[in-house]
Design a protein around this motif. Sequence first.
Motif, PDB file in Angstrom:
ATOM      1  N   ALA A 176      37.957  32.301  49.140  1.00 49.27           N
ATOM      2  CA  ALA A 176      36.719  32.871  48.758  1.00 49.27           C
ATOM      3  C   ALA A 176      36.291  32.424  47.716  1.00 49.27           C
ATOM      4  O   ALA A 176      36.086  31.465  47.198  1.00 49.27           O
ATOM      5  N   ALA A 177      34.488  32.761  48.314  1.00 50.42           N
ATOM      6  CA  ALA A 177      33.039  32.939  47.394  1.00 50.42           C
ATOM      7  C   ALA A 177      33.959  33.697  46.020  1.00 50.42           C
ATOM      8  O   ALA A 177      33.082  34.470  46.084  1.00 50.42           O
ATOM      9  N   VAL A 178      33.499  33.215  44.924  1.00 49.19           N
ATOM     10  CA  VAL A 178      33.433  33.995  44.012  1.00 49.19           C
ATOM     11  C   VAL A 178      32.117  33.781  42.783  1.00 49.19           C
ATOM     12  O   VAL A 178      32.042  32.717  42.221  1.00 49.19           O
ATOM     13  N   TRP A 179      31.789  34.856  41.961  1.00 49.96           N
ATOM     14  CA  TRP A 179      30.906  35.245  41.283  1.00 49.96           C
ATOM     15  C   TRP A 179      30.698  33.965  39.737  1.00 49.96           C
ATOM     16  O   TRP A 179      32.133  33.848  39.320  1.00 49.96           O
ATOM     17  N   SER A 180      29.519  33.386  39.471  1.00 56.03           N
ATOM     18  CA  SER A 180      29.548  32.360  38.409  1.00 56.03           C
ATOM     19  C   SER A 180      30.546  32.342  37.408  1.00 56.03           C
ATOM     20  O   SER A 180      31.169  32.185  36.760  1.00 56.03           O
ATOM     21  N   VAL A 181      30.349  33.966  36.653  1.00 53.05           N
ATOM     22  CA  VAL A 181      30.678  34.602  35.673  1.00 53.05           C
ATOM     23  C   VAL A 181      31.776  35.824  36.001  1.00 53.05           C
ATOM     24  O   VAL A 181      32.268  36.734  34.770  1.00 53.05           O
ATOM     25  N   GLY A 182      32.951  35.631  37.321  1.00 51.76           N
ATOM     26  CA  GLY A 182      33.227  36.379  37.171  1.00 51.76           C
ATOM     27  C   GLY A 182      34.413  36.036  36.687  1.00 51.76           C
ATOM     28  O   GLY A 182      34.921  37.992  37.035  1.00 51.76           O
ATOM     29  N   ALA A 183      34.946  35.712  35.714  1.00 56.90           N
ATOM     30  CA  ALA A 183      36.172  35.659  35.362  1.00 56.90           C
ATOM     31  C   ALA A 183      36.105  36.121  33.731  1.00 56.90           C
ATOM     32  O   ALA A 183      37.120  35.821  32.963  1.00 56.90           O
ATOM     33  N   TYR A 184      34.749  36.417  33.357  1.00 61.27           N
ATOM     34  CA  TYR A 184      34.457  36.235  32.638  1.00 61.27           C
ATOM     35  C   TYR A 184      34.671  37.872  31.872  1.00 61.27           C
ATOM     36  O   TYR A 184      34.980  38.971  32.445  1.00 61.27           O
ATOM     37  N   GLY A 185      34.924  38.339  30.709  1.00 60.85           N
ATOM     38  CA  GLY A 185      35.063  39.924  29.711  1.00 60.85           C
ATOM     39  C   GLY A 185      35.992  39.869  29.135  1.00 60.85           C
ATOM     40  O   GLY A 185      35.999  41.078  28.542  1.00 60.85           O
ATOM     41  N   GLU A 186      37.310  39.260  29.536  1.00 60.45           N
ATOM     42  CA  GLU A 186      37.834  39.659  29.093  1.00 60.45           C
ATOM     43  C   GLU A 186      38.923  38.096  28.048  1.00 60.45           C
ATOM     44  O   GLU A 186      38.766  37.569  28.401  1.00 60.45           O
ATOM     45  N   LEU A 193      29.254  32.916  27.778  1.00 62.87           N
ATOM     46  CA  LEU A 193      28.270  33.617  28.339  1.00 62.87           C
ATOM     47  C   LEU A 193      27.996  32.957  29.349  1.00 62.87           C
ATOM     48  O   LEU A 193      28.414  31.358  29.718  1.00 62.87           O
ATOM     49  N   PRO A 194      26.641  33.584  30.469  1.00 58.39           N
ATOM     50  CA  PRO A 194      26.009  34.262  30.048  1.00 58.39           C
ATOM     51  C   PRO A 194      26.653  35.744  30.246  1.00 58.39           C
ATOM     52  O   PRO A 194      27.603  36.355  31.098  1.00 58.39           O
ATOM     53  N   ARG A 195      26.126  36.910  29.446  1.00 59.13           N
ATOM     54  CA  ARG A 195      26.648  38.288  29.690  1.00 59.13           C
ATOM     55  C   ARG A 195      25.813  39.298  30.431  1.00 59.13           C
ATOM     56  O   ARG A 195      25.133  38.651  30.861  1.00 59.13           O
ATOM     57  N   GLY A 196      25.974  40.009  31.793  1.00 63.65           N
ATOM     58  CA  GLY A 196      25.454  40.650  32.456  1.00 63.65           C
ATOM     59  C   GLY A 196      26.417  41.770  32.590  1.00 63.65           C
ATOM     60  O   GLY A 196      28.003  41.406  33.132  1.00 63.65           O
ATOM     61  N   PRO A 197      25.813  42.799  34.104  1.00 63.15           N
ATOM     62  CA  PRO A 197      26.829  42.937  34.986  1.00 63.15           C
ATOM     63  C   PRO A 197      27.865  42.340  36.054  1.00 63.15           C
ATOM     64  O   PRO A 197      28.231  42.848  36.338  1.00 63.15           O
ATOM     65  N   TYR A 198      27.328  41.556  36.246  1.00 62.31           N
ATOM     66  CA  TYR A 198      28.128  40.245  36.674  1.00 62.31           C
ATOM     67  C   TYR A 198      29.171  39.745  35.919  1.00 62.31           C
ATOM     68  O   TYR A 198      30.547  39.686  36.643  1.00 62.31           O
ATOM     69  N   ALA A 199      29.563  39.615  34.772  1.00 62.26           N
ATOM     70  CA  ALA A 199      30.451  38.927  33.945  1.00 62.26           C
ATOM     71  C   ALA A 199      32.139  40.361  34.057  1.00 62.26           C
ATOM     72  O   ALA A 199      31.566  41.613  34.617  1.00 62.26           O
ATOM     73  N   GLY A 200      32.884  39.456  34.769  1.00 64.95           N
ATOM     74  CA  GLY A 200      34.086  40.171  34.994  1.00 64.95           C
ATOM     75  C   GLY A 200      33.881  40.764  36.816  1.00 64.95           C
ATOM     76  O   GLY A 200      34.841  41.202  36.580  1.00 64.95           O
ATOM     77  N   VAL A 201      33.271  40.688  37.874  1.00 62.36           N
ATOM     78  CA  VAL A 201      33.084  40.856  38.386  1.00 62.36           C
ATOM     79  C   VAL A 201      33.937  40.203  39.713  1.00 62.36           C
ATOM     80  O   VAL A 201      34.610  41.750  40.145  1.00 62.36           O
ATOM     81  N   ALA A 202      35.099  39.720  39.386  1.00 57.97           N
ATOM     82  CA  ALA A 202      36.499  39.248  39.954  1.00 57.97           C
ATOM     83  C   ALA A 202      37.617  39.723  39.368  1.00 57.97           C
ATOM     84  O   ALA A 202      38.599  39.266  40.312  1.00 57.97           O
ATOM     85  N   LEU A 203      37.330  39.774  38.180  1.00 56.59           N
ATOM     86  CA  LEU A 203      38.915  40.190  37.701  1.00 56.59           C
ATOM     87  C   LEU A 203      39.576  41.005  38.024  1.00 56.59           C
ATOM     88  O   LEU A 203      40.757  41.022  37.932  1.00 56.59           O
ATOM     89  N   ALA A 204      39.210  42.347  38.820  1.00 55.09           N
ATOM     90  CA  ALA A 204      40.276  42.942  39.738  1.00 55.09           C
ATOM     91  C   ALA A 204      40.774  42.826  40.356  1.00 55.09           C
ATOM     92  O   ALA A 204      42.687  42.738  40.657  1.00 55.09           O
ATOM     93  N   LEU A 205      40.605  41.800  41.319  1.00 59.97           N
ATOM     94  CA  LEU A 205      40.614  40.303  42.420  1.00 59.97           C
ATOM     95  C   LEU A 205      42.237  39.407  42.224  1.00 59.97           C
ATOM     96  O   LEU A 205      43.069  39.656  42.669  1.00 59.97           O
ATOM     97  N   LEU A 206      42.156  39.634  40.900  1.00 58.20           N
ATOM     98  CA  LEU A 206      42.180  37.863  40.532  1.00 58.20           C
ATOM     99  C   LEU A 206      43.745  38.611  39.718  1.00 58.20           C
ATOM    100  O   LEU A 206      44.629  38.102  39.335  1.00 58.20           O
ATOM    101  N   ARG A 207      42.905  39.794  38.846  1.00 51.79           N
ATOM    102  CA  ARG A 207      44.661  40.183  38.751  1.00 51.79           C
ATOM    103  C   ARG A 207      45.814  41.135  39.706  1.00 51.79           C
ATOM    104  O   ARG A 207      46.335  41.728  39.547  1.00 51.79           O
TER     105      ARG A 207
END
Length: 322
Positions: A176-186, A193-207
């Motif tokens: 899987a290719a994952v977003w740069s900031v996809g594991a941020y936010g928690e 940084l950086p913050r934004g709407p993609y921060a944490g986009v991969a966390l649900a899959l990671l959990r």
Amino acid sequence: LGLILAGAGALHPAKAAERPFLAYHASWFEVATTDPAATSIARLPGYITHLALAFAKPDLTYAGDLDLKGTGLQYPYSGEVLKAAIGLLKARVPAMKVLVSVGGWNYPAWDKLNAEALARLVADLGADGVDVDYETHDPRCASGSAGRIACPGDALNIQVVEEIRRALPRPRVVSAAVWSVGAYGEGSFVSALPRGPYAGVALALLRSPALGALDLISIMSYDAGPAFRPDQAFRAYRTYWKGPLALGVQVMPGTNGSPRFTLDYTVRMLDGVLGDPTAGAMLYALREEPPGPRGPDNPDYRDLSVAICVTLGLADCAAHIP
């Protein structure tokens, strides 16, 4: 590249065999031919561990007979030539895993995923599995009252991985290719940084238990802006994922003020994570040529491939790259 090649195999040699080097192959830039041996695929160097054929559509149509018209792959030759090219490559480099990469920015129809057709295509091509490049144009990730990041596409992302693994049981490979900031936010990375709407986009899959369906993760550590730190993103993903983890290197100039992947920046970025024994690299993409004169500050895919090979301590880094 002389100084880089002079150090080939000298860096991090003890763990070199465990380090992934996944390279995307831009089908739209391949040269037309009817001779499988003349394809760039058949002639790739053996230090690449995973070759991702980019890109198939999630909602592909594929009835069989190596007819690529409805798959999304843009190779300028027939499916028969592609299959034979893969066969030649794997005969020469049997350890390399050839994956059909599905998705990407231009193919977002994940709600119409046809995992069975994808599995048939993998089998007919003689490939080894699938690379999942799940990208959404409207992530809308936000922190809830319990401090957990949630995004509208979370359930679909997990479902996609689960369906593809069901269609391609092991020993088939699923990366899987994952977003740069996809594991941020928690947690420790709540303010990364950086913050934004993609921060944490991969966390649900990671959990999710679906994470266990994957064999390799690569981080799209580019186009994230000047505040982005690849080593920090690596640590954020490593909090959840214990398997092979690759930092992405981009051939084309970045956007959003992101740093250019010069040879120096590429080596320094990778060196920042190579204390981890299964850290590696991803290259996007073979066959792409950046604008302007080629040089250390504007390397092409061949230069970057050599720099990655040497930095990871892989073997035969002087091998020709078509």
